[in-house]
Design a protein around this motif. Structure first.
Motif, PDB file in Angstrom:
ATOM      1  N   TYR A   1      40.945  38.949  42.127  1.00 14.66           N
ATOM      2  CA  TYR A   1      41.369  37.822  41.145  1.00 14.66           C
ATOM      3  C   TYR A   1      41.584  36.469  42.031  1.00 14.66           C
ATOM      4  O   TYR A   1      41.152  35.526  41.542  1.00 14.66           O
ATOM      5  CB  TYR A   1      42.699  38.043  40.525  1.00 14.66           C
ATOM      6  N   TRP A   2      41.817  36.834  43.242  1.00 14.98           N
ATOM      7  CA  TRP A   2      41.751  35.527  44.236  1.00 14.98           C
ATOM      8  C   TRP A   2      40.392  35.083  44.140  1.00 14.98           C
ATOM      9  O   TRP A   2      39.831  33.864  44.319  1.00 14.98           O
ATOM     10  CB  TRP A   2      42.168  35.875  45.479  1.00 14.98           C
ATOM     11  N   LEU A   3      39.127  35.969  44.586  1.00 14.88           N
ATOM     12  CA  LEU A   3      37.953  35.385  44.538  1.00 14.88           C
ATOM     13  C   LEU A   3      37.374  34.933  43.116  1.00 14.88           C
ATOM     14  O   LEU A   3      36.715  33.852  43.355  1.00 14.88           O
ATOM     15  CB  LEU A   3      37.027  36.779  44.746  1.00 14.88           C
ATOM     16  N   TRP A   4      37.865  35.375  42.015  1.00 11.84           N
ATOM     17  CA  TRP A   4      37.418  35.080  40.826  1.00 11.84           C
ATOM     18  C   TRP A   4      38.012  33.520  40.530  1.00 11.84           C
ATOM     19  O   TRP A   4      37.271  32.720  40.142  1.00 11.84           O
ATOM     20  CB  TRP A   4      38.197  35.938  39.869  1.00 11.84           C
ATOM     21  N   VAL A   5      39.557  33.180  40.979  1.00  9.63           N
ATOM     22  CA  VAL A   5      39.959  31.888  40.713  1.00  9.63           C
ATOM     23  C   VAL A   5      39.355  31.037  41.658  1.00  9.63           C
ATOM     24  O   VAL A   5      38.870  29.858  41.299  1.00  9.63           O
ATOM     25  CB  VAL A   5      41.475  31.995  41.102  1.00  9.63           C
ATOM     26  N   ARG A   6      38.795  31.108  43.021  1.00 14.09           N
ATOM     27  CA  ARG A   6      38.201  30.699  43.846  1.00 14.09           C
ATOM     28  C   ARG A   6      36.873  30.316  43.249  1.00 14.09           C
ATOM     29  O   ARG A   6      36.412  28.965  43.472  1.00 14.09           O
ATOM     30  CB  ARG A   6      38.225  31.278  45.323  1.00 14.09           C
ATOM     31  N   GLY A   7      36.109  31.217  42.687  1.00  8.88           N
ATOM     32  CA  GLY A   7      34.784  30.888  42.064  1.00  8.88           C
ATOM     33  C   GLY A   7      35.127  29.896  41.119  1.00  8.88           C
ATOM     34  O   GLY A   7      34.016  29.102  41.059  1.00  8.88           O
ATOM     35  N   ILE A   8      36.207  30.144  40.092  1.00 12.97           N
ATOM     36  CA  ILE A   8      35.986  29.387  39.004  1.00 12.97           C
ATOM     37  C   ILE A   8      36.106  27.573  39.402  1.00 12.97           C
ATOM     38  O   ILE A   8      35.778  26.808  38.954  1.00 12.97           O
ATOM     39  CB  ILE A   8      37.216  29.595  38.070  1.00 12.97           C
ATOM     40  N   SER A   9      36.858  27.638  40.716  1.00 14.66           N
ATOM     41  CA  SER A   9      37.368  26.176  41.160  1.00 14.66           C
ATOM     42  C   SER A   9      36.214  25.724  41.672  1.00 14.66           C
ATOM     43  O   SER A   9      35.985  24.386  41.797  1.00 14.66           O
ATOM     44  CB  SER A   9      38.480  26.247  42.269  1.00 14.66           C
ATOM     45  N   ARG A  10      35.038  26.300  41.940  1.00 14.81           N
ATOM     46  CA  ARG A  10      33.796  25.928  42.585  1.00 14.81           C
ATOM     47  C   ARG A  10      32.582  26.112  41.782  1.00 14.81           C
ATOM     48  O   ARG A  10      31.458  25.144  42.339  1.00 14.81           O
ATOM     49  CB  ARG A  10      33.605  26.584  44.038  1.00 14.81           C
ATOM     50  N   LEU A  11      32.535  26.565  40.841  1.00 17.79           N
ATOM     51  CA  LEU A  11      31.284  26.970  40.151  1.00 17.79           C
ATOM     52  C   LEU A  11      31.463  26.366  38.477  1.00 17.79           C
ATOM     53  O   LEU A  11      32.781  26.256  38.174  1.00 17.79           O
ATOM     54  CB  LEU A  11      30.795  28.442  40.273  1.00 17.79           C
ATOM     55  N   PRO A  12      30.557  26.289  37.660  1.00 16.12           N
ATOM     56  CA  PRO A  12      30.604  25.981  36.438  1.00 16.12           C
ATOM     57  C   PRO A  12      31.554  27.407  35.721  1.00 16.12           C
ATOM     58  O   PRO A  12      31.029  28.433  35.937  1.00 16.12           O
ATOM     59  CB  PRO A  12      29.360  25.951  35.899  1.00 16.12           C
ATOM     60  N   ALA A  13      32.314  26.984  34.828  1.00 13.18           N
ATOM     61  CA  ALA A  13      33.187  28.091  34.162  1.00 13.18           C
ATOM     62  C   ALA A  13      32.104  29.011  33.496  1.00 13.18           C
ATOM     63  O   ALA A  13      32.447  30.381  33.523  1.00 13.18           O
ATOM     64  CB  ALA A  13      34.029  27.655  33.119  1.00 13.18           C
ATOM     65  N   THR A  14      31.037  28.719  32.707  1.00 16.28           N
ATOM     66  CA  THR A  14      30.308  29.503  32.173  1.00 16.28           C
ATOM     67  C   THR A  14      29.512  30.386  33.069  1.00 16.28           C
ATOM     68  O   THR A  14      29.027  31.453  32.728  1.00 16.28           O
ATOM     69  CB  THR A  14      29.173  28.725  31.209  1.00 16.28           C
ATOM     70  N   SER A  15      29.062  29.837  34.371  1.00 16.28           N
ATOM     71  CA  SER A  15      28.120  30.550  35.304  1.00 16.28           C
ATOM     72  C   SER A  15      29.123  31.867  35.686  1.00 16.28           C
ATOM     73  O   SER A  15      28.717  32.860  35.833  1.00 16.28           O
ATOM     74  CB  SER A  15      27.797  29.641  36.257  1.00 16.28           C
ATOM     75  N   VAL A  16      30.352  31.470  35.798  1.00 19.73           N
ATOM     76  CA  VAL A  16      31.178  32.608  36.332  1.00 19.73           C
ATOM     77  C   VAL A  16      31.502  33.742  35.249  1.00 19.73           C
ATOM     78  O   VAL A  16      31.570  34.804  35.692  1.00 19.73           O
ATOM     79  CB  VAL A  16      32.769  31.904  36.598  1.00 19.73           C
ATOM     80  N   SER A  17      31.450  33.278  34.071  1.00 15.88           N
ATOM     81  CA  SER A  17      31.747  34.093  33.074  1.00 15.88           C
ATOM     82  C   SER A  17      30.564  35.273  32.600  1.00 15.88           C
ATOM     83  O   SER A  17      30.682  36.410  32.564  1.00 15.88           O
ATOM     84  CB  SER A  17      32.051  33.390  31.578  1.00 15.88           C
ATOM     85  N   PHE A  18      29.442  34.645  33.267  1.00 13.85           N
ATOM     86  CA  PHE A  18      28.262  35.730  33.208  1.00 13.85           C
ATOM     87  C   PHE A  18      28.075  36.814  34.122  1.00 13.85           C
ATOM     88  O   PHE A  18      27.649  37.876  33.998  1.00 13.85           O
ATOM     89  CB  PHE A  18      27.043  34.780  33.389  1.00 13.85           C
ATOM     90  N   LEU A  19      28.840  36.412  35.304  1.00 16.15           N
ATOM     91  CA  LEU A  19      29.062  37.716  36.340  1.00 16.15           C
ATOM     92  C   LEU A  19      29.754  38.599  35.734  1.00 16.15           C
ATOM     93  O   LEU A  19      29.714  39.909  36.419  1.00 16.15           O
ATOM     94  CB  LEU A  19      29.778  36.950  37.581  1.00 16.15           C
ATOM     95  N   ALA A  20      30.955  38.603  34.488  1.00 16.59           N
ATOM     96  CA  ALA A  20      31.363  39.686  34.000  1.00 16.59           C
ATOM     97  C   ALA A  20      30.244  40.860  33.594  1.00 16.59           C
ATOM     98  O   ALA A  20      30.872  41.872  33.660  1.00 16.59           O
ATOM     99  CB  ALA A  20      32.292  39.367  33.114  1.00 16.59           C
ATOM    100  N   LEU A  21      28.993  40.511  33.440  1.00 14.29           N
ATOM    101  CA  LEU A  21      28.066  41.419  32.949  1.00 14.29           C
ATOM    102  C   LEU A  21      27.959  42.630  34.204  1.00 14.29           C
ATOM    103  O   LEU A  21      27.327  43.590  33.590  1.00 14.29           O
ATOM    104  CB  LEU A  21      26.908  40.931  32.697  1.00 14.29           C
ATOM    105  N   LEU A  22      28.171  42.256  35.341  1.00 18.09           N
ATOM    106  CA  LEU A  22      28.134  43.048  36.604  1.00 18.09           C
ATOM    107  C   LEU A  22      29.066  44.235  36.286  1.00 18.09           C
ATOM    108  O   LEU A  22      28.611  45.264  37.079  1.00 18.09           O
ATOM    109  CB  LEU A  22      28.213  42.402  37.623  1.00 18.09           C
ATOM    110  N   SER A  23      30.266  44.156  35.781  1.00 23.47           N
ATOM    111  CA  SER A  23      30.974  45.221  35.664  1.00 23.47           C
ATOM    112  C   SER A  23      30.809  46.529  35.021  1.00 23.47           C
ATOM    113  O   SER A  23      30.811  47.719  35.633  1.00 23.47           O
ATOM    114  CB  SER A  23      32.345  44.682  34.834  1.00 23.47           C
ATOM    115  N   PRO A  24      30.182  46.490  33.844  1.00 26.57           N
ATOM    116  CA  PRO A  24      29.702  47.799  33.437  1.00 26.57           C
ATOM    117  C   PRO A  24      28.578  48.240  34.112  1.00 26.57           C
ATOM    118  O   PRO A  24      28.290  49.695  34.030  1.00 26.57           O
ATOM    119  CB  PRO A  24      29.334  47.264  31.862  1.00 26.57           C
ATOM    120  N   VAL A  25      27.740  47.459  34.526  1.00 27.35           N
ATOM    121  CA  VAL A  25      26.587  47.840  35.497  1.00 27.35           C
ATOM    122  C   VAL A  25      27.062  48.589  36.785  1.00 27.35           C
ATOM    123  O   VAL A  25      26.517  49.746  37.050  1.00 27.35           O
ATOM    124  CB  VAL A  25      25.621  46.524  35.916  1.00 27.35           C
ATOM    125  N   SER A  26      28.177  48.106  37.482  1.00 24.25           N
ATOM    126  CA  SER A  26      28.737  48.647  38.354  1.00 24.25           C
ATOM    127  C   SER A  26      29.356  49.926  38.140  1.00 24.25           C
ATOM    128  O   SER A  26      29.166  51.077  38.688  1.00 24.25           O
ATOM    129  CB  SER A  26      29.909  47.829  39.240  1.00 24.25           C
TER     130      SER A  26
END
Length: 331
Positions: free
Chosen positions: A229-254
């Motif tokens: 969650y620290w990496l997630w919050v850090r990423g949100i502060s530096r990247l577009p919010a929608t770009s970060v949200s697309f990374l959630a697709l990696l969870s079922p893949v993982s």
């Protein structure tokens, strides 16, 4: 800073942020193999609250003023409501259906970003969202499934809750002098406190824990929650919010890959295709907007210079829209 340097920094941030959903994909295997059965709220509580309290102790920064309310809202959206809704969907629906509902989160993020960040959804990202849902469905769906209305609603509301939390985290930014680690601690603590009465009321007293369960909870709390969650919050502060949200697709893949490697679960040819489609959608969702298109960029108040404010007295303190044909802003 040169364009190449900025690009390298963005890719590094994107890679670190992507570790979050990849690690989240291990939650199912850890839960089924090491943790007590049928205690989802207790598991959610132990994931969030101890990690939040540790981060508060490390950072020694507490929210105050309007950030008391903001931290509570973010904690409920990202943790306190999201975890119970996620588990409710998982218990009332086949795992594959719950996974597909979770994959809708990027679409919710696009809608919330349009309203809260003035970040108009691009055609590319809408297409990437649809492709992502399709790819995840190939990975997780099995044969005929029975649908439950309460489970479906819980899954969709849970995905919307996480998407709203991601977008609001971007909109509000952080108070001056407060880093992402402290903000993560605020959210985890607020979310954990929200879950406490739910866990006691619905599941009763905590169960007895053996060594395996203790190890599983330590992994989920330290690696699967505090770090991610620290990496997630850090990423949100530096990247577009929608770009970060697309990374959630990696969870079922993982989760599918971990199940194949660690649990001996077979992967069909169709699932392998789905993995590729979901990964392609994740990459597609990170690509910048089409060149030459006027885009809108949300800038938190603390990043706006006094010069800009003085020149734009009609603009509110929370929102500045900058448009430019000279550069491309990710949408």
């Amino acid at each position: 800073m040169t364009t190449a340097t900025r690009s390298t920094g963005t890719m590094g941030t994107l890679a670190l942020t992507a570790l979050t959903p990849i690690v989240w994909g291990s939650t199912y295997a850890v839960t089924t193999e090491f943790l007590p059965p049928d205690r989802p709220l207790f598991t959610a509580l132990l994931r969030a609250l101890p990690a939040g309290l540790v981060l508060l102790a490390l950072t020694r920064v507490l929210p105050h003023g309007r950030w008391l309310g903001r931290a509570a809202v973010l904690g409920v959206l990202n943790i306190g409501a999201f975890f119970p809704l996620l588990f409710l969907a998982a218990y009332r629906l086949p795992g594959g259906v719950a996974g597909v509902l979770g994959a809708v989160a990027p679409m919710f993020a696009l809608a919330f970003a349009a309203v809260l960040l003035a970040e108009a959804p691009t055609r590319r990202k809408v297409i990437a969202g649809v492709i992502g849902v399709f790819g995840v469905s190939l990975v997780v769906l099995r044969g005929t499934v029975e649908l439950d209305l309460i489970g479906i609603v819980a899954g969709l509301v849970g995905a919307a809750s996480m998407a709203a939390g991601t977008v609001l985290t971007k909109r509000w930014g952080r108070p001056d002098g407060v880093g992402p680690l402290a903000l993560t601690g605020w959210q985890l603590t607020a979310g954990g406190l929200f879950i406490v009465p739910l866990a006691l009321l619905i599941e009763g007293a905590p169960p007895a824990l053996d060594r395996q369960a203790v190890g599983g909870y330590l992994y989920l709390g330290v690696i699967g929650t505090a770090l991610t969650y620290w990496l997630w919050v850090r990423g949100i502060s530096r990247l577009p919010a929608t770009s970060v949200s697309f990374l959630a697709l990696l969870s079922p893949v993982s989760a599918a890959v971990i199940g194949w490697i660690a649990l001996g679960q077979a992967l069909t040819a169709l699932q392998v295709v789905g993995l590729g489609v979901a990964l392609a959608a994740t990459v597609f969702g990170q690509m910048p907007a089409e060149s030459g298109v006027v885009k809108t960029e949300y800038v938190p108040a603390q990043r706006v210079s006094d010069t800009v404010l003085n020149r734009s007295s009609s603009v509110g303190p929370e929102l500045v829209c900058a448009t430019s044909r000279e550069r491309t802003v990710e949408g």
